[in-house]
Motif scaffolding. Structure first.
Motif, PDB file in Angstrom:
ATOM      1  N   ALA A  28       0.832  -1.213   0.000  1.00  0.00           N
ATOM      2  CA  ALA A  28       0.000   0.000   0.000  1.00  0.00           C
ATOM      3  C   ALA A  28       0.862   1.257   0.000  1.00  0.00           C
ATOM      4  CB  ALA A  28      -0.936  -0.020   1.209  1.00  0.00           C
ATOM      5  N   PHE A  29       1.904   1.289   0.847  1.00  0.00           N
ATOM      6  CA  PHE A  29       2.795   2.453   0.876  1.00  0.00           C
ATOM      7  C   PHE A  29       3.459   2.677  -0.477  1.00  0.00           C
ATOM      8  CE2 PHE A  29       3.353   2.150   5.680  1.00  0.00           C
ATOM      9  CZ  PHE A  29       2.743   3.368   5.931  1.00  0.00           C
ATOM     10  N   TYR A  30       4.011   1.624  -1.058  1.00  0.00           N
ATOM     11  CA  TYR A  30       4.736   1.772  -2.320  1.00  0.00           C
ATOM     12  C   TYR A  30       3.804   2.282  -3.425  1.00  0.00           C
ATOM     13  CZ  TYR A  30       7.947   0.966  -6.134  1.00  0.00           C
ATOM     14  OH  TYR A  30       8.769   1.154  -7.224  1.00  0.00           O
ATOM     15  N   ASN A  31       2.639   1.684  -3.544  1.00  0.00           N
ATOM     16  CA  ASN A  31       1.725   2.088  -4.615  1.00  0.00           C
ATOM     17  C   ASN A  31       1.214   3.507  -4.413  1.00  0.00           C
ATOM     18  OD1 ASN A  31       2.006  -0.263  -6.106  1.00  0.00           O
ATOM     19  ND2 ASN A  31       0.292  -1.274  -5.098  1.00  0.00           N
ATOM     20  N   GLN A  32       0.996   3.920  -3.160  1.00  0.00           N
ATOM     21  CA  GLN A  32       0.571   5.293  -2.922  1.00  0.00           C
ATOM     22  C   GLN A  32       1.709   6.270  -3.206  1.00  0.00           C
ATOM     23  OE1 GLN A  32       0.842   7.114   0.751  1.00  0.00           O
ATOM     24  NE2 GLN A  32      -1.123   8.164   0.644  1.00  0.00           N
ATOM     25  N   LEU A  33       2.894   5.949  -2.721  1.00  0.00           N
ATOM     26  CA  LEU A  33       4.039   6.844  -2.866  1.00  0.00           C
ATOM     27  C   LEU A  33       4.429   7.045  -4.331  1.00  0.00           C
ATOM     28  CD1 LEU A  33       6.331   8.460  -1.511  1.00  0.00           C
ATOM     29  CD2 LEU A  33       7.620   6.322  -1.386  1.00  0.00           C
ATOM     30  N   THR A  34       4.387   5.983  -5.109  1.00  0.00           N
ATOM     31  CA  THR A  34       4.800   6.068  -6.509  1.00  0.00           C
ATOM     32  C   THR A  34       3.633   6.358  -7.449  1.00  0.00           C
ATOM     33  OG1 THR A  34       4.538   3.688  -6.848  1.00  0.00           O
ATOM     34  CG2 THR A  34       6.725   4.483  -6.143  1.00  0.00           C
ATOM     35  N   GLU A  35       2.430   6.400  -6.891  1.00  0.00           N
ATOM     36  CA  GLU A  35       1.213   6.618  -7.680  1.00  0.00           C
ATOM     37  C   GLU A  35       1.110   5.610  -8.819  1.00  0.00           C
ATOM     38  OE1 GLU A  35       1.337  10.811  -8.687  1.00  0.00           O
ATOM     39  OE2 GLU A  35       0.687  11.357  -6.665  1.00  0.00           O
ATOM     40  N   THR A  36       1.445   4.344  -8.489  1.00  0.00           N
ATOM     41  CA  THR A  36       1.375   3.245  -9.450  1.00  0.00           C
ATOM     42  C   THR A  36       0.655   2.073  -8.782  1.00  0.00           C
ATOM     43  OG1 THR A  36       3.399   2.124  -8.709  1.00  0.00           O
ATOM     44  CG2 THR A  36       3.662   3.876 -10.371  1.00  0.00           C
ATOM     45  N   ASN A  37       0.553   0.998  -9.503  1.00  0.00           N
ATOM     46  CA  ASN A  37       0.125  -0.285  -8.961  1.00  0.00           C
ATOM     47  C   ASN A  37       1.234  -1.305  -9.230  1.00  0.00           C
ATOM     48  OD1 ASN A  37      -2.487   0.243  -7.839  1.00  0.00           O
ATOM     49  ND2 ASN A  37      -3.203   0.554  -9.928  1.00  0.00           N
ATOM     50  N   ASP A  38       2.481  -0.853  -9.146  1.00  0.00           N
ATOM     51  CA  ASP A  38       3.629  -1.700  -9.476  1.00  0.00           C
ATOM     52  C   ASP A  38       4.017  -2.670  -8.372  1.00  0.00           C
ATOM     53  OD1 ASP A  38       3.758  -0.472 -11.924  1.00  0.00           O
ATOM     54  OD2 ASP A  38       5.456   0.821 -11.419  1.00  0.00           O
ATOM     55  N   ALA A  39       3.513  -2.452  -7.162  1.00  0.00           N
ATOM     56  CA  ALA A  39       3.853  -3.358  -6.059  1.00  0.00           C
ATOM     57  C   ALA A  39       2.729  -4.353  -5.836  1.00  0.00           C
ATOM     58  CB  ALA A  39       4.099  -2.571  -4.783  1.00  0.00           C
ATOM     59  N   MET A  40       3.138  -5.548  -5.451  1.00  0.00           N
ATOM     60  CA  MET A  40       2.187  -6.543  -4.986  1.00  0.00           C
ATOM     61  C   MET A  40       2.803  -7.229  -3.786  1.00  0.00           C
ATOM     62  SD  MET A  40       2.428  -9.622  -7.818  1.00  0.00           S
ATOM     63  CE  MET A  40       1.315 -10.653  -6.891  1.00  0.00           C
ATOM     64  N   SER A  41       2.023  -8.051  -3.114  1.00  0.00           N
ATOM     65  CA  SER A  41       2.533  -8.738  -1.937  1.00  0.00           C
ATOM     66  C   SER A  41       2.043 -10.170  -1.931  1.00  0.00           C
ATOM     67  CB  SER A  41       2.086  -8.014  -0.663  1.00  0.00           C
ATOM     68  OG  SER A  41       0.682  -8.002  -0.559  1.00  0.00           O
ATOM     69  N   ALA A  42       2.751 -10.992  -1.159  1.00  0.00           N
ATOM     70  CA  ALA A  42       2.398 -12.405  -1.042  1.00  0.00           C
ATOM     71  C   ALA A  42       2.949 -12.923   0.275  1.00  0.00           C
ATOM     72  CB  ALA A  42       2.970 -13.201  -2.214  1.00  0.00           C
ATOM     73  N   GLY A  43       2.506 -14.123   0.630  1.00  0.00           N
ATOM     74  CA  GLY A  43       2.962 -14.732   1.875  1.00  0.00           C
ATOM     75  C   GLY A  43       3.491 -16.133   1.659  1.00  0.00           C
TER      76      GLY A  43
END
Length: 145
Positions: A28-43
């Motif tokens: 969430a931080f990365y996508n907000q900061l960069t104004e992209t949807n380039d980050a995703m997450s997994a477990g």
């Protein structure tokens, strides 16, 4: 946080254990900061619940960031392969293909799941730590305007 201008298409993967708190906040931080949807997450042991953990959602909401639409996803080798950068939070079950990747960085941030007795202030500390690390990562990857 002021936005960081991103030129190009840099795919970032944040990985933690359950994909309920640390990696979800980082995404969430990365996508907000960069104004992209380039980050995703997994477990590594994703719970496959329909949304991020309640405590993570609460502390992010406190600073005006929505985690709506984010959900727990199980890490796969394909996710590692397609990412440009992999950020790995300590986990009890990290597969070798994640740690052997040249593009993997390890961020030593405690998992609030294992510190439940420490309360919401601990979750806020984790949030703030992750926010600072994500900002630094984005600045290293892109020129800031």
């Amino acid at each position: 946080m002021a936005a960081i201008y991103c030129e190009g298409d840099m795919k970032i993967l944040f990985v933690c254990e359950g994909n309920m708190t640390r990696s979800q906040m980082a995404e969430a931080f990365y996508n907000q900061l960069t104004e992209t949807n380039d980050a995703m997450s997994a477990g590594t042991l994703a719970t496959l619940k329909p949304q991020a953990g309640e405590r993570a959602q609460q502390v992010m909401h406190e600073i005006g960031i929505s985690m709506e639409g984010q959900y727990s996803k199980q890490l796969t080798p394909d996710m590692i392969d397609t990412a440009d950068v992999v950020i790995l939070f300590p986990t009890v079950a990290t597969p070798k293909y994640a740690t052997d990747s040249q593009k993997t960085q390890v961020w030593d941030v405690a998992d609030p799941h294992y510190h439940h007795d420490e309360g919401m202030d601990f979750v806020r500390q984790v949030r703030d730590d992750i926010r600072g690390r994500v900002k630094k990562l984005a600045e290293e990857l892109y020129d800031e305007n």
